[in-house]
Design a protein around this motif. Structure first.
Motif, PDB file in Angstrom:
ATOM      1  N   UNK A   1      12.030  -2.726   5.063  1.00  0.00           N
ATOM      2  CA  UNK A   1      11.385  -1.547   5.643  1.00  0.00           C
ATOM      3  C   UNK A   1      12.329  -0.953   6.678  1.00  0.00           C
ATOM      4  N   UNK A   2      12.668   0.319   6.522  1.00  0.00           N
ATOM      5  CA  UNK A   2      13.548   0.970   7.491  1.00  0.00           C
ATOM      6  C   UNK A   2      12.838   1.073   8.833  1.00  0.00           C
TER       7      UNK A   2
ATOM      8  N   UNK B   1       0.788  -1.227   0.000  1.00  0.00           N
ATOM      9  CA  UNK B   1       0.000   0.000   0.000  1.00  0.00           C
ATOM     10  C   UNK B   1       0.823   1.281   0.000  1.00  0.00           C
ATOM     11  N   UNK B   2       2.123   1.165  -0.185  1.00  0.00           N
ATOM     12  CA  UNK B   2       2.975   2.348  -0.178  1.00  0.00           C
ATOM     13  C   UNK B   2       4.051   2.235  -1.243  1.00  0.00           C
ATOM     14  N   UNK B   3       4.571   3.387  -1.648  1.00  0.00           N
ATOM     15  CA  UNK B   3       5.643   3.423  -2.639  1.00  0.00           C
ATOM     16  C   UNK B   3       6.849   4.164  -2.074  1.00  0.00           C
ATOM     17  N   UNK B   4       7.989   4.018  -2.741  1.00  0.00           N
ATOM     18  CA  UNK B   4       9.196   4.711  -2.302  1.00  0.00           C
ATOM     19  C   UNK B   4       9.823   4.047  -1.089  1.00  0.00           C
ATOM     20  N   UNK B   5      10.661   4.800  -0.366  1.00  0.00           N
ATOM     21  CA  UNK B   5      11.309   4.252   0.818  1.00  0.00           C
ATOM     22  C   UNK B   5      10.276   4.030   1.919  1.00  0.00           C
ATOM     23  N   UNK B   6      10.246   2.852   2.452  1.00  0.00           N
ATOM     24  CA  UNK B   6       9.280   2.496   3.480  1.00  0.00           C
ATOM     25  C   UNK B   6       9.929   2.559   4.853  1.00  0.00           C
ATOM     26  N   UNK B   7       9.161   3.029   5.840  1.00  0.00           N
ATOM     27  CA  UNK B   7       9.739   3.150   7.191  1.00  0.00           C
ATOM     28  C   UNK B   7       8.659   2.994   8.255  1.00  0.00           C
ATOM     29  N   UNK B   8       9.109   2.663   9.451  1.00  0.00           N
ATOM     30  CA  UNK B   8       8.218   2.471  10.591  1.00  0.00           C
ATOM     31  C   UNK B   8       8.976   2.826  11.856  1.00  0.00           C
ATOM     32  N   UNK B   9       8.248   3.289  12.876  1.00  0.00           N
ATOM     33  CA  UNK B   9       8.834   3.591  14.180  1.00  0.00           C
ATOM     34  C   UNK B   9       8.264   2.603  15.195  1.00  0.00           C
ATOM     35  N   UNK B  10       9.135   2.072  16.060  1.00  0.00           N
ATOM     36  CA  UNK B  10       8.688   1.098  17.071  1.00  0.00           C
ATOM     37  C   UNK B  10       9.099   1.573  18.459  1.00  0.00           C
TER      38      UNK B  10
ATOM     39  N   UNK C   1       7.064   8.537   8.844  1.00  0.00           N
ATOM     40  CA  UNK C   1       7.039   7.093   8.628  1.00  0.00           C
ATOM     41  C   UNK C   1       5.687   6.646   8.098  1.00  0.00           C
ATOM     42  N   UNK C   2       5.674   5.465   7.506  1.00  0.00           N
ATOM     43  CA  UNK C   2       4.413   4.907   7.012  1.00  0.00           C
ATOM     44  C   UNK C   2       3.509   4.458   8.150  1.00  0.00           C
TER      45      UNK C   2
END
Length: 572
Positions: free
Chosen positions: A111-112, A78-87, A134-135
């Motif tokens: 995923x970063x 569901x996303x494009x480009x650089x993907x990222x998430x915060x935990x 972030x995503x």
């Protein structure tokens, strides 16, 4: 698959985590095995919240891996480009392990990951998702639940809890991993990918800079902040660092932290429930408050998204205020803090839930402030904030809150924020003290002006599915034949949020323009009301009561009539 099949699969797995294997061997009762292996903990708009332990319905390394694998697939599709998430994660058992496991799985999906290297509050996670653009975000927490619980909350790119549509889409991805659950990687002992970026405590300076926006009168605090005597307890959770640094940075220098509850204890050993809604959670704070002659006591729950406040009364004891009362006091203070230019230039908005008291709303309306009502859950308040900001007109967000001790002042966060609320509460208490009164006295002034409000929450926890079914039948009967009268007051309107209909006493029907939700609300002639809502995260029913009177006695009398009706018709 039957629960017996799930159980045998786990029982025969030679690679099963040793801790879980030992627990599995110790379970002898078939009923408990059926509960543990009969399904999966549901993934809703708040993510997952469940008891820790072995089994498909519990939170453990395998069910966390299942949820994260599905979330990773959702992000990629569901996303494009650089993907990222915060935990982020809290102080509970296995929170750090679950966070590292999730980070490793997401990194393996390219995923970063921005992973906190220390416990952080939930509102900080929301802020960091927005900061890093972030995503999504993940917060490992069970908020104020007992120590046996943990949870897996998912946030969207705006920093708010995910919507129902997104939750359903993620759930569809998660279910793809049911058959391969025990073969999922469960590396939680160390970070295994260089695309995982570690966030140390220095990152909190960014949040603290934003926190300064909460104060409405910095000069007052600079000059007189030391005059307010504060006792604070983080209830063994994540709030201590940001709350104490935030208070100190503004000039509140007389802050005493309850030492026993500053310990990050996953067993919450000094409290039965680490919930600031409960008076017992303040026992140690009250003791320290008496020793220090404190003006106010404040408590944050373990993930620091909820704030409880107790105020010293005229007899020297501490009265715990409700979330409804604190919200009304905050609205009153925020509105009084607006300059004439701000009042004339902007159209301010307060966002509240449908089960939150109307006192705050009436204060706002009398001061030419608009009210937006949402379903229960701060994710809906976050959606309203996003709409306000996207309008690009004179509309401005002022405040959002819900009765369950959740408040948000500045929308750099998109979830309830006890750190912000602690700052504003201290400022309000100082303002009252400098005017020779307490927040309790200010609250009674509001009652004199707007009417006396008395609220109560009734809950019933289901012991088994039969009890739950019986209660559903009672709710269905209430929908089919709503009462015409409760006590000596007529029902003037019934709002059925499941069917999106509001029906008055004459039978006129209007459409409710909110998402569907299993909630019934009955409004009486004097605007007192009763609302019924099954919990979305726990096996329980909640009945909210709100009574209005010309004085405290009349409000309590109406509340008693509401309580009698709820007990007899629903909870008996």
């Amino acid at each position: 698959m039957m629960w017996q099949d799930n159980f045998r699969e786990w029982q025969n797995d030679a690679e099963l985590d040793e801790t879980l294997k030992r627990e599995l061997v110790s379970i002898k009762e078939p009923s408990e095995l059926a509960e543990r292996f009969g399904g999966y903990a549901s993934f809703g708009t708040g993510g997952i919240r469940a008891k820790l332990g072995v089994g498909t319905s519990r939170l453990n390394f395998y069910t966390i891996a299942r949820a994260t694998s599905g979330l990773a697939d959702y992000i990629q599709k569901n996303n494009e480009g650089e993907l990222s998430i915060v935990i982020g994660y809290d102080t509970r058992h296995f929170s750090r392990d679950f966070a590292v496991l999730s980070a490793n799985i997401l990194a393996a999906h390219h995923i970063k990951v921005y992973l906190a290297d220390h416990v952080i509050p939930t509102p900080e996670l929301s802020f960091l998702v927005r900061h890093f653009q972030a995503n999504n975000g993940i917060m490992i927490t069970a908020s104020h639940n007992p120590a046996i619980y943990n949870g897996y909350k998912v946030y969207d790119a705006d920093g708010g809890q995910i919507t129902l549509d997104m939750a359903n889409a993620i759930t569809a991805e998660i279910k793809q991993y049911d058959a391969s659950l025990l073969s999922l990687p469960i590396n939680y002992q160390q970070i295994s990918d260089n695309s995982i970026i570690s966030l140390n405590e220095d990152i909190e300076q960014l949040y603290l800079e934003q926190l300064q926006k909460v104060s409405r009168n910095k000069q007052m605090i600079t000059q007189s902040g030391a005059e307010l005597n504060i006792v604070y307890t983080p209830l063994h959770g994540t709030g201590e660092r940001l709350v104490t640094l935030g208070l100190a940075s503004l000039g509140f220098k007389n802050v005493h932290v309850v030492p026993e509850q500053a310990v990050k204890d996953p067993d919450f050993s000094t409290v039965h429930f680490p919930n600031p809604e409960f008076p017992e959670a303040f026992d140690l704070a009250r003791k320290l408050g008496q020793e220090q002659n404190a003006d106010i006591l404040i408590a944050t729950d373990p993930d620091a998204d909820r704030l409880g406040v107790a105020i010293k009364n005229s007899e020297g004891h501490y009265d715990l205020l409700t979330g409804n009362q604190m919200g009304a006091l905050m609205i009153d203070y925020l509105l009084r803090s607006l300059s004439p230019t701000e009042r004339n230039q902007y159209d301010y908005q307060v966002v509240k839930t449908i089960v939150t008291s109307d006192l705050g709303a009436n204060i706002a309306r009398k001061n030419y402030c608009q009210i937006r009502e949402t379903l229960t859950g701060f994710k809906f308040i976050g959606e309203q904030i996003e709409q306000i900001e996207e309008a690009h007109d004179q509309t401005r967000y002022l405040f959002g809150y819900e009765e369950s001790y959740g408040y948000l002042i500045e929308p750099y966060v998109r979830d309830k924020d006890a750190i912000q609320a602690a700052i504003l509460t201290a400022e309000m208490a100082l303002d009252a003290k400098l005017n020779h009164k307490s927040l309790l006295q200010r609250l009674h002034e509001l009652y004199e002006e707007y009417g006396y409000y008395s609220e109560k929450l009734l809950t019933k926890t289901f012991e088994n599915s039969s009890e739950a079914d019986q209660l559903e039948l009672k709710i269905a009967a209430l929908r089919q034949e709503p009462p015409k009268q409760i006590g000596n007051l007529k029902v003037k309107r019934m709002e059925d949020f499941e069917n999106s209909q509001s029906t008055d006493a004459e039978g006129h029907v209007e459409t409710i323009k909110l998402p569907k939700s299993n909630v019934i609300k009955m409004i009486l002639d004097d605007d007192s009301w009763l609302a019924v809502r099954p919990s979305g995260t726990e096996p329980k029913i909640k009945v909210y009561l709100s009574a209005i009177g010309v004085n405290e006695l009349s409000a309590e009398q109406t509340l008693k009539q509401l309580e009698d009706f709820a007990t007899q018709q629903l909870l008996s």
